[in-house]
Each structure stands twice: as structure tokens, then as C-alpha cells.
Design a protein around this motif. Structure first.
Motif, short mmCIF file in Angstrom:
data_model
loop_
_atom_site.label_atom_id
_atom_site.label_comp_id
_atom_site.label_asym_id
_atom_site.label_seq_id
_atom_site.Cartn_x
_atom_site.Cartn_y
_atom_site.Cartn_z
N GLY A 111 0.83 -1.20 0.00
CA GLY A 111 0.00 0.00 0.00
C GLY A 111 0.86 1.25 0.00
O GLY A 111 1.95 1.26 0.56
N ASN A 112 0.37 2.28 -0.66
CA ASN A 112 0.99 3.60 -0.57
C ASN A 112 -0.11 4.65 -0.65
O ASN A 112 -1.29 4.34 -0.39
CB ASN A 112 2.08 3.79 -1.64
N PHE A 113 0.22 5.88 -1.03
CA PHE A 113 -0.75 6.95 -0.98
C PHE A 113 -1.84 6.84 -2.05
O PHE A 113 -2.88 7.48 -1.95
CB PHE A 113 -0.04 8.31 -1.11
N ASP A 114 -1.59 6.03 -3.09
CA ASP A 114 -2.60 6.03 -4.16
C ASP A 114 -3.23 4.66 -4.43
O ASP A 114 -4.06 4.55 -5.34
CB ASP A 114 -2.01 6.61 -5.46
N SER A 115 -2.89 3.62 -3.66
CA SER A 115 -3.54 2.33 -3.91
C SER A 115 -3.21 1.34 -2.79
O SER A 115 -2.23 1.50 -2.06
CB SER A 115 -3.11 1.74 -5.25
N ILE A 116 -4.05 0.29 -2.69
CA ILE A 116 -3.70 -0.89 -1.90
C ILE A 116 -3.76 -2.09 -2.83
O ILE A 116 -4.60 -2.15 -3.74
CB ILE A 116 -4.64 -1.09 -0.69
N ALA A 172 -4.28 -9.96 -7.17
CA ALA A 172 -5.56 -10.53 -6.78
C ALA A 172 -6.58 -9.42 -6.55
O ALA A 172 -7.74 -9.52 -6.93
CB ALA A 172 -5.42 -11.38 -5.53
N LEU A 173 -6.11 -8.32 -5.91
CA LEU A 173 -6.96 -7.15 -5.69
C LEU A 173 -6.13 -5.88 -5.82
O LEU A 173 -5.00 -5.81 -5.31
CB LEU A 173 -7.60 -7.19 -4.30
N TYR A 174 -6.68 -4.90 -6.50
CA TYR A 174 -6.10 -3.56 -6.58
C TYR A 174 -7.24 -2.57 -6.35
O TYR A 174 -8.28 -2.64 -7.01
CB TYR A 174 -5.47 -3.31 -7.95
N ILE A 175 -7.07 -1.68 -5.36
CA ILE A 175 -8.09 -0.67 -5.07
C ILE A 175 -7.43 0.70 -5.13
O ILE A 175 -6.35 0.91 -4.56
CB ILE A 175 -8.70 -0.88 -3.66
N ASP A 176 -8.08 1.65 -5.80
CA ASP A 176 -7.48 2.98 -5.98
C ASP A 176 -7.62 3.82 -4.71
O ASP A 176 -8.26 3.41 -3.73
CB ASP A 176 -8.07 3.69 -7.19
N SER A 177 -7.04 5.03 -4.74
CA SER A 177 -6.97 5.89 -3.56
C SER A 177 -8.34 6.39 -3.12
O SER A 177 -8.51 6.80 -1.96
CB SER A 177 -6.05 7.08 -3.82
N GLY A 231 -11.63 -0.68 -8.78
CA GLY A 231 -10.70 -1.76 -8.48
C GLY A 231 -10.50 -2.69 -9.66
O GLY A 231 -11.25 -2.65 -10.64
N ARG A 232 -9.46 -3.53 -9.52
CA ARG A 232 -9.18 -4.56 -10.53
C ARG A 232 -8.86 -5.86 -9.81
O ARG A 232 -8.40 -5.87 -8.67
CB ARG A 232 -7.98 -4.16 -11.40
N THR A 233 -9.11 -6.95 -10.49
CA THR A 233 -8.75 -8.26 -9.95
C THR A 233 -8.32 -9.16 -11.09
O THR A 233 -8.83 -9.06 -12.21
CB THR A 233 -9.93 -8.91 -9.19
N ALA A 285 -15.67 -9.42 -11.51
CA ALA A 285 -15.35 -8.81 -12.81
C ALA A 285 -13.96 -8.20 -12.74
O ALA A 285 -13.60 -7.56 -11.73
CB ALA A 285 -16.39 -7.76 -13.16
N GLU A 286 -13.16 -8.38 -13.78
CA GLU A 286 -11.75 -7.97 -13.72
C GLU A 286 -11.59 -6.49 -13.44
O GLU A 286 -10.63 -6.06 -12.81
CB GLU A 286 -11.04 -8.37 -15.02
N SER A 287 -12.49 -5.67 -13.92
CA SER A 287 -12.51 -4.25 -13.59
C SER A 287 -13.86 -3.98 -12.93
O SER A 287 -14.90 -4.30 -13.50
CB SER A 287 -12.34 -3.39 -14.84
#
Length: 567
Positions: free
Chosen positions: A509-514, A523-528, A533-535, A548-550
Motif C-alpha cells: 500500500g501507498n498513498f494512491d492504492s492498496i 488478486a486485488l487492486y483498489i485505488d486511492s 478496483g481490478r482483480t 469482474a476484472e474491472s
């Protein structure tokens, strides 16, 4: 010594095929590796006298405390009473937890001998506070002892074993209870279908798993347990875990072949009784060799994994003040539908997730730390509310109605060690899952494919390898500021040689995503803004897309684990 001297306590008419000795009559071996192979193959399994001689050799080789009671101590203590007819009226010590002496094809008065031996052991080992398997071990060794004194010496050496890393019998409630929790962890990982069956049918899973030692040392018929004893005296405590997991696998197969419609949840005592009846009658469907074959086909990561799990579970119990026997809080009380409230999952769904987490956290109740419906869609506020909590549970509902998430083993504050650079951290206890449209969990790929890693045996090599890694790898693979007792059982760099760092990208994690999971995708990307999100498939968990991938986030919750057992 004549063969009949080893059968003083045995009722050979009950021994079946074991009544007549056959096969080899001598073992000319002193190498432990050879003994291990011979034990697994059943080299002395058909010769009662040879088995007794091998057991004597193995037990005499156990490293023990300097002062360990021997046969002469027993004779001195018991005096002329040793010549009297033993009586089962002699009560067993409280530390056996009301477990009776199994008959195991012994003569009726031999059970009284076991009572006498156990009571004498209680006087010589005052530190024993909980040892429910002692009656079974004593009964088994009576088979292969010339008299009570010899059996007393054999059991004494097992209790007094002080070889580092070799565990033979639990002697405290803390060790026993942590063993039950460790079995739950192992069943969850290496026997998932059977674990799922227990979760579906029993109201308290840990109450069922509290019997795991008794399945092996108590419920199995003599023909099966004596083959396990062959291996146990060579390899130690870990064989008990393997056999118990194999028993659980066969039980699940047995239930799958039973009539449909028996999966309704019921009182845990009924499930325990059902498993006990299956184990006691296992000889009709599973031979001793088939049971051992199944046990050794289970690809446990290592003895080290078991040891680390036990140490971690012991520490968890100590922190909660659970060191002596007490009534265990039912896990379901932590998920009371009257008090549990989530906008994403029901109490039943949360209970299903609870069945996946490490056992030491099943003693906690879920605590809502963050929800976008209350705290807004801000990654900074997510971090503010989650920092200081370890582990955490992430739940996501998409605008399409899909539900997925992740169990995250490490405090989100760890991300700061990488500065502004996105770097991975966490441990192999992390996993991702989806609940809707269908329920599925995806663990660390190394758990399902142990060939991807091997246990690190040389700490110097481990430290050297870690120091040569890139900074981001150091963030991922080392947490040197934590004491050993606080470490997860699955710190990859400390305990495994991995074929690729991609297999240990757990969370970042950082300031713009986990991010959860890495290597060829996330497996999971979530924006700030906690909005988009994306998977996708990732190397760490080898998972398909969780939805759903997006996707667009409808609601996101983060849960902590609140200790309700501490006083």
C-alpha cells in the motif's frame, strides 16, 4: 529373554492376525534413517517379540533428563505391593482428564497394572498438569514389557525426553490446547474438504478438533495404533498430526458415501460421537498400512511449520491467560447474529470466513474498523482506522453485487517502511476469497504446492540471502524488529527458500492504492478513492479473478480481531 516374557499382560486370543509371530526375527540396524524406513514399511510388524526388542532399543536411545526414574525406582516405590493383584479401583490422576485406559487386547487385570503405573508416574513427574494420552501410551507399552517396572521405565523415558525439537507427549494444558489449535490450522490447510464438512455440520469446530489426539491414541483399534506406534517412537509427535488428518480424510469420504441430507448443522457432541464411532470401526474399511500410506501422502511443509504453529498458538493462549483447563468460549458466541452487523456479509457468511482463519484468532470476535458508508471513500482514512491492528479482514461488495475480500496478516503500518515506494509485506497466512456468486478461498500458493519452497535449514545462509535481496524484498521478507514469539508461522524468507519473490507478494500500500497479491497481476487492486478496483490471477495466490476484472466498489469494510478472552 523368552518371547512369552513380552506377553505377560497380553490376551493373545484377541490379537487376531497378530497372535502368531512371523517374518524377520532380528533387526541389525543402528542408523536412525534405516529405522525410519523400516518402521514405515512395517519390518517388525508381524513379530511380537521383535517389536518389543525394537521398542526397547528405540526408547533407550531417547535423550532424557539426567535424573529419569527407571525400573528399580518403581520396584523400590511399590515394594511388595508389586506382587499383589492390581486393581482398576485405583483412580487415575486428574491430569488424564477422565480418559480411561484402553484395553488394547490386554488381559483384564493388566488394566489395573496400567492404573498402578500411571499413579506412580504422577508421583515422579509432579510437573505434569494435563496429559490425556498417557493412559493409551501406558496400555500400549504394557504389551511389550516384561513387567510393570519395565513399562514404568519406558513411559518415564518418553515423558522425560529432552531432545531439542522432538516432542512426544503433551504434559500441560497449554501444550495440549495449542496442539488442538494447530491441528485445526493443519486440517484447514491440508484437509480442506473435510474441514468444510466439519464446519457445515458442527456448531463448534474446535470442540470437535479437541478430540484429535484421542482419535489416534484411544479410539483406533490395536492393529492400527500399534503400526503408528512403530513410527511414532522413531519420528515423534508429528506422526500423530499426519494420522489424525488422514483419519479426517477417510471420515469425509465415509460421509460422502452416506445418504444425502445429513449435512444439517447439529450439536458438536453428536459430530464428535459420530467421528469416534467411525474411528473405532475403521478396520472394516481401512487397513493399518492404508492409513499410514494416506498419512504420509499428505504434503505437510515441514516439522518446522508444525513447531512454529504450536509456538504461535501457545503464545496466543498465554496472552489471553488460558494456561489451565477451562471451558472454551464457543466460537459462535463471537459471531452472535444479535450483535454482529455488516452491510456486506451475513453472520453466517462471516462464520464461514471465520472457519478459514488461523485458530488463534478464532478466540477473538470481529471488530468493525472502517466502512466507506460511515468513514467515506478515502484511502488515508482507511489507513488511519486500520493501523495498529493485526491481522485485518477486507470485505468488498461491487456494484454488480459480487462479494470478495482478503485476510491480511500484517499491520498496514508496515507499508511505511518502504517510504513512498510501493513495497510488499505480510506473511503466508494471508489469503483472498470470494463469497458471491460462489464461495471459494485461495491460499498462498506455497501451501498447495510445497515444491515451490524448501525449509531453510541454515540461518546464516538465510540471512545472507536476505541481505543480498533488493530493498523491496527486505520489506517483504523480513521483520527483524519483532520477537520470535510474535512471528507468523509463515514468514517466507525466514523459513523457506522460494523459487521466486513473486510467490511472496502478499500485501502492499501507498498513498494512491492498496494491493493484495502480486506476480503476473494482482488478486486485488483498489485505488486511492476506494471506488475503482481490478482483480486478476496472481502468482502469490494462483487465483482466478475474484469478480469482474474491472469493477466499481459499492461498499468496503475493514474488520479487526477483538480479544474477548482476556480478563
Amino acid at each position: 529373554m523368552a518371547e512369552e516374557d513380552y506377553g505377560t499382560f497380553v490376551d493373545f486370543t484377541q490379537m487376531g492376525d497378530l497372535e502368531k509371530s512371523s517374518g524377520p526375527t532380528k533387526v541389525d540396524c543402528k542408523d536412525l534413517r534405516e529405522f525410519k524406513q523400516m518402521a514405515r514399511q512395517g519390518y517388525w510388524a508381524k513379530n511380537h517379540k521383535l517389536r518389543a526388542q525394537v521398542y526397547q532399543q528405540l526408547i533407550k536411545s531417547i535423550p532424557c533428563r539426567t535424573v529419569t526414574p527407571d525400573a528399580e525406582v518403581y520396584r523400590d516405590l511399590m515394594g511388595s505391593a508389586a506382587a499383589k493383584k492390581p486393581s482398576t479401583n485405583i483412580p487415575l490422576p486428574d491430569f488424564v482428564d477422565e480418559n480411561p485406559v484402553p484395553r488394547y487386547c490386554l488381559k483384564a487385570d493388566a488394566v489395573g497394572s496400567a492404573h498402578r503405573i500411571i499413579n506412580c508416574l504422577a508421583g515422579q513427574f509432579p510437573d505434569i498438569s494435563h496429559c490425556p494420552s498417557l493412559p493409551a501410551i501406558t496400555s500400549l507399552l504394557l504389551h511389550f514389557s516384561a513387567d510393570e517396572a519395565q513399562c514404568f521405565e519406558h513411559v518415564s523415558r518418553i515423558l522425560a525426553c529432552n531432545e531439542p525439537g522432538k516432542r512426544l507427549l503433551d504434559q500441560t494444558f497449554l501444550a495440549y490446547e495449542s496442539g488442538c489449535m494447530t491441528f485445526g490450522d493443519l486440517a484447514n490447510k491440508y484437509c480442506a474438504p473435510a474441514h468444510k464438512l466439519i464446519v457445515a455440520t458442527a456448531r463448534d469446530v474446535m470442540e470437535v478438533y479437541s478430540d484429535w489426539q484421542r482419535w489416534v491414541l484411544g479410539d483406533l483399534p490395536f492393529s492400527h495404533i500399534v503400526r503408528i506406534l512403530d513410527v511414532y517412537l522413531v519420528e515423534g509427535y508429528k506422526i500423530l498430526y499426519r494420522v489424525a488428518i488422514a483419519v479426517l480424510k477417510f471420515y469425509r469420504k465415509h460421509k460422502a458415501g452416506a445418504a444425502a441430507g445429513t449435512a444439517d448443522q447439529q450439536d458438536s457432541a453428536k459430530v464428535r460421537a459420530d467421528i469416534q464411532a467411525f474411528v473405532q470401526g475403521i478396520a472394516s474399511v481401512v487397513t493399518p498400512d492404508k492409513l499410514l500410506e494416506k498419512a504420509f501422502s499428505i504434503r505437510l511443509l515441514s516439522r518446522k511449520e508444525i513447531t512454529l504453529l504450536q509456538l504461535t498458538n501457545e503464545k496466543s493462549l498465554q496472552q489471553k491467560g488460558i494456561t489451565v483447563k477451562q471451558k472454551r468460549r464457543n466460537v459462535q458466541l463471537a459471531l452472535n447474529p444479535d450483535t454482529f452487523s455488516s452491510e456486506i456479509v451475513s453472520a453466517k457468511e462471516m462464520r464461514d470466513i471465520w472457519s478459514w482463519i488461523p485458530e488463534r484468532f478464532a478466540l477473538c470476535q470481529p471488530q468493525l474498523l472502517f466502512t466507506t458508508s460511515t468513514h467515506g471513500c478515502s484511502l488515508n482514512r482507511f489507513y488511519e482506522h486500520c493501523e495498529g491492528y493485526e491481522p485485518t479482514l477486507l470485505l468488498i461488495r461491487t456494484t454488480d453485487g459480487d462479494v470478495c475480500g482478503a485476510f491480511l496478516s500484517t499491520d498496514w503500518e508496515e507499508r511505511k517502511r518502504g517510504g513512498n515506494k510501493l513495497s510488499f509485506f505480510g506473511t503466508g497466512e494471508c489469503f483472498v476469497f470470494r463469497l458471491k456468486p460462489e464461495m471459494e478461498r485461495y491460499e498462498w500458493v506455497v501451501i498447495r504446492h510445497p515444491e515451490l519452497a524448501s525449509a531453510v535449514k541454515n540461518q546464516v545462509h538465510d540471512d545472507t540471502e536476505a541481505s543480498e535481496s533488493q530493498n523491496s524484498d527486505a520489506d517483504t521478507l523480513q521483520q527483524p524488529e519483532k520477537a520470535l514469539g510474535e512471528l507468523s508461522p509463515f514468514l517466507s524468507a525466514r523459513h523457506f527458500n522460494l523459487n521466486s519473490r513473486n510467490t511472496s507478494m502478499f500485501m502492499a500500500g501507498n498513498f494512491d492504492s492498496i494491493i493484495v497479491g502480486g506476480g503476473d497481476g494482482n488478486a486485488l487492486y483498489i485505488d486511492s478513492e476506494l471506488n475503482h478496483g481490478r482483480t486478476g490471477r496472481c502468482t502469490t495466490f494462483d487465483n482466478p479473478p475474484l469478480c469482474a476484472e474491472s469493477f466499481q466498489v459499492s461498499l468496503l469494510e475493514a474488520w479487526g480481531f477483538q480479544d474477548t478472552m482476556a480478563t
